[in-house]
Design an enzyme around this catalytic site. Structure first.
Site, PDB file in Angstrom:
ATOM      1  N   ASP A   1      17.616  -1.607  30.447  1.00  0.00           N
ATOM      2  CA  ASP A   1      16.369  -1.773  31.196  1.00  0.00           C
ATOM      3  C   ASP A   1      15.266  -2.061  30.177  1.00  0.00           C
ATOM      4  O   ASP A   1      15.457  -1.886  28.969  1.00  0.00           O
ATOM      5  CB  ASP A   1      16.030  -0.488  31.973  1.00  0.00           C
ATOM      6  CG  ASP A   1      14.712  -0.599  32.727  1.00  0.00           C
ATOM      7  OD1 ASP A   1      14.452  -1.656  33.338  1.00  0.00           O
ATOM      8  OD2 ASP A   1      13.917   0.373  32.716  1.00  0.00           O
ATOM      9  N   SER A   2      14.101  -2.471  30.670  1.00  0.00           N
ATOM     10  CA  SER A   2      12.964  -2.683  29.782  1.00  0.00           C
ATOM     11  C   SER A   2      12.527  -1.367  29.125  1.00  0.00           C
ATOM     12  O   SER A   2      11.857  -1.391  28.102  1.00  0.00           O
ATOM     13  CB  SER A   2      11.797  -3.259  30.584  1.00  0.00           C
ATOM     14  OG  SER A   2      11.525  -2.432  31.688  1.00  0.00           O
TER      15      SER A   2
ATOM     16  N   TYR B   1       8.315  -5.440  31.352  1.00  0.00           N
ATOM     17  CA  TYR B   1       8.718  -6.837  31.517  1.00  0.00           C
ATOM     18  C   TYR B   1       8.064  -7.460  32.753  1.00  0.00           C
ATOM     19  O   TYR B   1       7.996  -8.677  32.879  1.00  0.00           O
ATOM     20  CB  TYR B   1      10.233  -6.943  31.725  1.00  0.00           C
ATOM     21  CG  TYR B   1      11.131  -6.720  30.523  1.00  0.00           C
ATOM     22  CD1 TYR B   1      10.645  -6.283  29.299  1.00  0.00           C
ATOM     23  CD2 TYR B   1      12.508  -6.959  30.632  1.00  0.00           C
ATOM     24  CE1 TYR B   1      11.505  -6.088  28.216  1.00  0.00           C
ATOM     25  CE2 TYR B   1      13.366  -6.772  29.558  1.00  0.00           C
ATOM     26  CZ  TYR B   1      12.867  -6.330  28.355  1.00  0.00           C
ATOM     27  OH  TYR B   1      13.724  -6.144  27.295  1.00  0.00           O
ATOM     28  N   GLY B   2       7.644  -6.607  33.671  1.00  0.00           N
ATOM     29  CA  GLY B   2       7.296  -7.055  35.021  1.00  0.00           C
ATOM     30  C   GLY B   2       6.117  -7.997  35.151  1.00  0.00           C
ATOM     31  O   GLY B   2       5.934  -8.620  36.189  1.00  0.00           O
TER      32      GLY B   2
ATOM     33  N   CYS C   1      17.568  -3.053  35.737  1.00  0.00           N
ATOM     34  CA  CYS C   1      16.169  -3.493  35.713  1.00  0.00           C
ATOM     35  C   CYS C   1      15.995  -4.512  36.836  1.00  0.00           C
ATOM     36  O   CYS C   1      16.659  -5.559  36.841  1.00  0.00           O
ATOM     37  CB  CYS C   1      15.858  -4.127  34.363  1.00  0.00           C
ATOM     38  SG  CYS C   1      14.192  -4.832  34.268  1.00  0.00           S
TER      39      CYS C   1
ATOM     40  N   THR D   1      13.480  -6.376  37.405  1.00  0.00           N
ATOM     41  CA  THR D   1      12.817  -7.586  36.927  1.00  0.00           C
ATOM     42  C   THR D   1      13.820  -8.562  36.303  1.00  0.00           C
ATOM     43  O   THR D   1      13.804  -9.761  36.611  1.00  0.00           O
ATOM     44  CB  THR D   1      11.735  -7.185  35.900  1.00  0.00           C
ATOM     45  OG1 THR D   1      10.871  -6.224  36.520  1.00  0.00           O
ATOM     46  CG2 THR D   1      10.942  -8.370  35.443  1.00  0.00           C
TER      47      THR D   1
ATOM     48  N   GLU E   1       5.211   5.769  33.738  1.00  0.00           N
ATOM     49  CA  GLU E   1       5.414   5.999  32.299  1.00  0.00           C
ATOM     50  C   GLU E   1       4.389   6.989  31.739  1.00  0.00           C
ATOM     51  O   GLU E   1       4.637   7.647  30.747  1.00  0.00           O
ATOM     52  CB  GLU E   1       5.348   4.673  31.536  1.00  0.00           C
ATOM     53  CG  GLU E   1       6.444   3.695  31.950  1.00  0.00           C
ATOM     54  CD  GLU E   1       7.511   3.458  30.873  1.00  0.00           C
ATOM     55  OE1 GLU E   1       7.195   3.624  29.698  1.00  0.00           O
ATOM     56  OE2 GLU E   1       8.649   3.107  31.241  1.00  0.00           O
TER      57      GLU E   1
ATOM     58  N   CYS F   1      12.460  -1.516  41.893  1.00  0.00           N
ATOM     59  CA  CYS F   1      12.272  -1.322  40.452  1.00  0.00           C
ATOM     60  C   CYS F   1      12.879   0.040  40.118  1.00  0.00           C
ATOM     61  O   CYS F   1      12.661   1.022  40.854  1.00  0.00           O
ATOM     62  CB  CYS F   1      10.782  -1.342  40.137  1.00  0.00           C
ATOM     63  SG  CYS F   1      10.371  -0.802  38.473  1.00  0.00           S
ATOM     64  N   THR F   2      13.605   0.102  39.022  1.00  0.00           N
ATOM     65  CA  THR F   2      14.324   1.345  38.716  1.00  0.00           C
ATOM     66  C   THR F   2      13.404   2.484  38.255  1.00  0.00           C
ATOM     67  O   THR F   2      13.852   3.607  38.070  1.00  0.00           O
ATOM     68  CB  THR F   2      15.421   1.086  37.658  1.00  0.00           C
ATOM     69  OG1 THR F   2      14.859   0.358  36.554  1.00  0.00           O
ATOM     70  CG2 THR F   2      16.564   0.297  38.262  1.00  0.00           C
ATOM     71  N   HIS F   3      12.112   2.188  38.061  1.00  0.00           N
ATOM     72  CA  HIS F   3      11.153   3.271  37.815  1.00  0.00           C
ATOM     73  C   HIS F   3      10.788   4.005  39.117  1.00  0.00           C
ATOM     74  O   HIS F   3      10.302   5.126  39.076  1.00  0.00           O
ATOM     75  CB  HIS F   3       9.839   2.713  37.230  1.00  0.00           C
ATOM     76  CG  HIS F   3       9.879   2.457  35.763  1.00  0.00           C
ATOM     77  ND1 HIS F   3      10.602   1.441  35.197  1.00  0.00           N
ATOM     78  CD2 HIS F   3       9.252   3.094  34.728  1.00  0.00           C
ATOM     79  CE1 HIS F   3      10.413   1.448  33.884  1.00  0.00           C
ATOM     80  NE2 HIS F   3       9.604   2.434  33.574  1.00  0.00           N
TER      81      HIS F   3
HETATM   82  N1  DGL Z   1      12.557  -0.819  35.477  1.00  0.00           N
HETATM   83  C1  DGL Z   1      12.018  -2.154  35.443  1.00  0.00           C
HETATM   84  C2  DGL Z   1      12.338  -2.850  36.738  1.00  0.00           C
HETATM   85  O1  DGL Z   1      13.236  -2.354  37.413  1.00  0.00           O
HETATM   86  C3  DGL Z   1      10.619  -1.985  35.031  1.00  0.00           C
HETATM   87  C4  DGL Z   1       9.754  -3.128  35.108  1.00  0.00           C
HETATM   88  C5  DGL Z   1       8.961  -3.500  33.926  1.00  0.00           C
HETATM   89  O2  DGL Z   1       9.414  -3.400  32.791  1.00  0.00           O
HETATM   90  O3  DGL Z   1       7.856  -3.977  34.194  1.00  0.00           O
HETATM   91  O4  DGL Z   1      11.802  -3.864  37.128  1.00  0.00           O
END
Ligand code: DGL
Length: 270
Positions: free
Chosen positions: A10-11, A42-43, A73, A75, A152, A186-188
């Site tokens: 993931d990012s 990354y988003g 991720c 994204t 975060e 999104c996995t967050h």
């Molecule tokens: N966990 C990433 C996702 O699922 C985070 C996005 C990001 O890095 O902006 O999209």
């Protein structure tokens, strides 16, 4: 049977919500997790940059002898899953298709919402899949760019006025549209589950994309007879910046303390 590891990336830390689910349903597997903490988020980046980063992330993970990879991720999955699958000769699972399948099975009123990063929404990946496989379902997508930084920062708990205010604004339209199912794309976002559920109300089902991708990789490995032999699996953790911060923050995503050491990676080398 195949005891080689599954690579997951993931990012940043969000993909750990998928690791938690993988550990729950496949406790015998050896998992190697990479979080690109030096370049998160990354988003808000372009599709070209996301592909460049994702290739490096996967190249690092493939320096191990992987049997499969999970792109934990939203994204990356939305923007370049097909390219990564074409370029690699191992099974690679993203989060989009399993989540779409789950949402289609759950919705009763055929009105599904999607919340995700800007890059995930603008990729059109969910829109294309719903149109192709479930044309009777109306999809309402909303980019929520402030959610990842707030998570975060640890601002994800009910009662936190900042996250509750932001969530109320983002989710107002989805409530107006009358969706009965909401994909947390999104996995967050599983960390925001209580806040989002509180805002959307008890009649709206939430789909956790990391969880669905874990079921999908299990299904694929099983059908190829490549699950690990029974035994105690484990996870090796790697991060491209500040392993100590990763170690400290990981507990919220994994819902348990991270005892293992987090190893540093210079991702620009890959
Ligand atoms: N966990 C990433 C996702 O699922 C985070 C996005 C990001 O890095 O902006 O999209």
């Amino acid at each position: 049977m195949d005891s080689r590891p599954i690579g997951v990336f993931d990012s940043g830390l969000g993909g750990l919500t998928a690791v938690r689910q993988l550990r729950r349903i496949m406790p015998s597997e050896h998992i190697i997790y990479f979080g690109d903490t030096s370049r998160v988020p990354y988003g808000n980046r372009s599709a070209d940059t996301i592909l460049k980063y994702a290739r490096q992330d996967l190249r690092f993970l493939r320096s191990f002898d992987l049997k499969a990879a999970v792109i934990a991720c939203g994204t990356v999955s939305s923007n370049c899953l097909g390219t990564l699958q074409q370029e690699n000769d191992i099974p690679i699972v993203g989060v989009v298709e399993p989540a779409v399948r789950r949402a289609a099975a759950v919705t009763e009123n055929r009105r599904v919402g999607l919340i995700a990063t800007r890059a995930s929404v603008s990729s059109g990946a969910y829109q294309r899949l719903f149109r192709r496989d479930h044309p009777d379902i109306a999809l309402f997508a909303k980019a929520c760019p402030l959610f990842v930084p707030l998570v975060e920062e640890g601002r994800f708990r009910p009662g936190d006025v900042v996250i509750e205010t932001v969530a109320a604004e983002y989710l107002a339209e989805l409530k107006e549209w009358g969706v009965d199912t909401l994909v947390l794309g999104c996995t967050h976002y599983p960390l925001l589950e209580d806040v989002i559920a509180g805002e959307m109300g008890p009649t709206v089902s939430l789909v956790d994309v990391g969880c669905e991708s874990a079921y999908e990789i299990k299904r694929q490995l099983k059908s190829m007879d490549r699950l690990a032999p029974e035994g105690a699996g484990h996870v090796d953790y790697y991060a491209s910046d500040r392993p100590a911060d990763f170690q400290r923050l990981a507990a919220s995503f994994l819902r348990e303390d991270l005892e293992e050491q987090v190893h540093p990676v210079d991702i620009e080398k890959y």
